[in-house]
Design an enzyme around this catalytic site. Sequence first.
Site, PDB file in Angstrom:
ATOM      1  N   LEU A 398     -18.506 -73.945 -27.908  1.00 19.83           N
ATOM      2  CA  LEU A 398     -19.630 -73.042 -27.669  1.00 19.83           C
ATOM      3  C   LEU A 398     -19.715 -72.044 -28.823  1.00 19.83           C
ATOM      4  O   LEU A 398     -18.925 -71.103 -28.907  1.00 19.83           O
ATOM      5  CB  LEU A 398     -19.459 -72.319 -26.330  1.00 19.83           C
ATOM      6  CG  LEU A 398     -19.436 -73.233 -25.103  1.00 19.83           C
ATOM      7  CD1 LEU A 398     -19.145 -72.431 -23.854  1.00 19.83           C
ATOM      8  CD2 LEU A 398     -20.751 -73.985 -24.965  1.00 19.83           C
ATOM      9  N   GLU A 399     -20.669 -72.245 -29.689  1.00 20.92           N
ATOM     10  CA  GLU A 399     -20.772 -71.444 -30.912  1.00 20.92           C
ATOM     11  C   GLU A 399     -21.748 -70.282 -30.773  1.00 20.92           C
ATOM     12  O   GLU A 399     -21.992 -69.558 -31.739  1.00 20.92           O
ATOM     13  CB  GLU A 399     -21.171 -72.345 -32.085  1.00 20.92           C
ATOM     14  CG  GLU A 399     -20.158 -73.444 -32.348  1.00 20.92           C
ATOM     15  CD  GLU A 399     -20.558 -74.372 -33.491  1.00 20.92           C
ATOM     16  OE1 GLU A 399     -21.440 -73.965 -34.284  1.00 20.92           O
ATOM     17  OE2 GLU A 399     -20.002 -75.475 -33.587  1.00 20.92           O
ATOM     18  N   ASN A 400     -22.308 -70.113 -29.567  1.00 21.25           N
ATOM     19  CA  ASN A 400     -23.284 -69.044 -29.364  1.00 21.25           C
ATOM     20  C   ASN A 400     -22.850 -68.071 -28.273  1.00 21.25           C
ATOM     21  O   ASN A 400     -23.658 -67.495 -27.568  1.00 21.25           O
ATOM     22  CB  ASN A 400     -24.646 -69.657 -29.016  1.00 21.25           C
ATOM     23  CG  ASN A 400     -25.206 -70.493 -30.144  1.00 21.25           C
ATOM     24  OD1 ASN A 400     -25.463 -69.975 -31.218  1.00 21.25           O
ATOM     25  ND2 ASN A 400     -25.360 -71.793 -29.915  1.00 21.25           N
TER      26      ASN A 400
END
Length: 573
Positions: A398-400
């Site tokens: 999860l990069e956000n």
Amino acid sequence: MERSAGSSRRRRRSRPVLGGTMAVVAAAALTVTGLVSTAQAADVNNARNAGFESGLANWTCAGNSGAIVSSPVHGGTSALKATPAGQDNAKCSQAVKVKPNSTYTLSSWVQGGYAYLGVSGTGTTDVSTWSPGSSTWTKLSTSFKTGANTTSVTVYTHGWYGQAAYLADDFEVTGPDGGGGEEPGPVIPGAPAGLTAGATTTSSVSLSWNAVSGATGYKVYRDGVQATTSTGTSATVTGLTADTAYQFSVSATNAAGESVKSAAVSARTAKNGTGPVTTVPKHAVTGYWQNFNNGATVQKLSDVPADYDIIAVSFADATATQGAVTFNLDTAGLNGYTDAQFRSDIKAKQAAGKNVIISIGGELGTVRVDSDASATAFANSVYALMQDYGFNGVDIDLENGLNATYMTKALRQLSAKAGPGLVLTMAPQTIDMQSTSGEYFKTALNVKDILTVVNMQYYNSGSMLGCDGKVYSQGSVDFLTALACIQLEGGLDPSQVGIGVPASTRGAGSGYVSPSIVNAALDCLAKGTNCGSFKPSKTYPSLRGAMTWSTNWDATAGFAWSKAVGPHVRSLP
């Protein structure tokens, strides 16, 4: 809390009246001598939520200093823990209804640091007592008398400035009923809902269900016969026969009795000698397989080289339900790769000793887990994909943004369903792992006991701090080793740390390093050789290995990355 035996619940009752003629004679005699009095009600405990079984209801704690704990407790399942801080002595109090001109006994059980017990607003003399601290439960007790116009008093407990936290439990304000009366006894709880079957083995089935208000325990039934009990909302029924279907139900219990059974669910135990391989090698290589065409070589899973031990299928898709995910094979984008071929290839990889997991997130991912409901939706949907496709586990990419509290809950729920064979990986960005206070780092530490590996992305980053406080630029062996050191010294086991890099110059916007730099970083961390200017204070021989984005970009570059890094990882000590 349950009240102690000396103050058990008693209804109002008058003294018994003598029967027949003797009653008449006695009454007349008492009247003549002026000794007739009204029958008195038995003393009651006037405190409300006296054992904190309803949390902090009816209580007020200064500065949010009070909290409810489940251990240690004096009785029941809850107790108060209050922590003094600065000029706050962690005072918790309750307004109690009383009768005027009456005598009451005030008591409580305490443990831990300095603990005071007292009452104010009596209308006569306010009293208190204290304990200098105790490692075991100690009873404090005093008595007070109310004034002619007193109908309410404030009972309290507090610690002392700068001292350790104290615990309190089972308060009693025993005397005439002040009008609040004693709390009603428990009622039989409702039937549990949400019963689901989770991980199965050849001899066991894991179950979980929703909590029931007022329940203190649960009974689990197999084919109508009680099989086990639980104080939580999950249980594993063991001693079962392989490849056999069973019916399970659960009931809720408390002091009042047992609820009706829940709706039944069915589950079949695993067959002997079947099931996906879930053993990850001591040193492993992880590769992301692209379920889309972005210019890299399009692959089937069967095209992924044997140098990859963990294959992360990228990516699951978000659904309309927050936290929930699904998977849609991009058959059109993958040159007609069918769902049946994909499923067959998963099984073939597992038969060859490889692990195939589903990755959640990515640069464009929109999955959000920030509530209890979304955590449950995440766990249930990921587990459903594992059951449907046979995935060995999940990768968190999860990069956000990530919420450590709820992602931890989600992964715990998933682990309870999937069992000990779950493969759990993470791929945070460099900024996410600069400090143990970061949400990603906190999540990794929270689930350390079930975590397989964290493959941080050492690319698309820019300069970052190493564990020595110095700034390092991406694209060097020092960048890889000095940043890995933060994780290695920040609480993760070396077996839970991997180095994530692009497979080719086209695999990322920046941060590409040649396979020789990756191998040098692995040597530096595992053996203390081939280091750059940064050299760790010790070696980490059990370092897990390396990861790349992606197997497709690796294929585009002629598999130069996996051919060089794969054998080197396997050669680590």
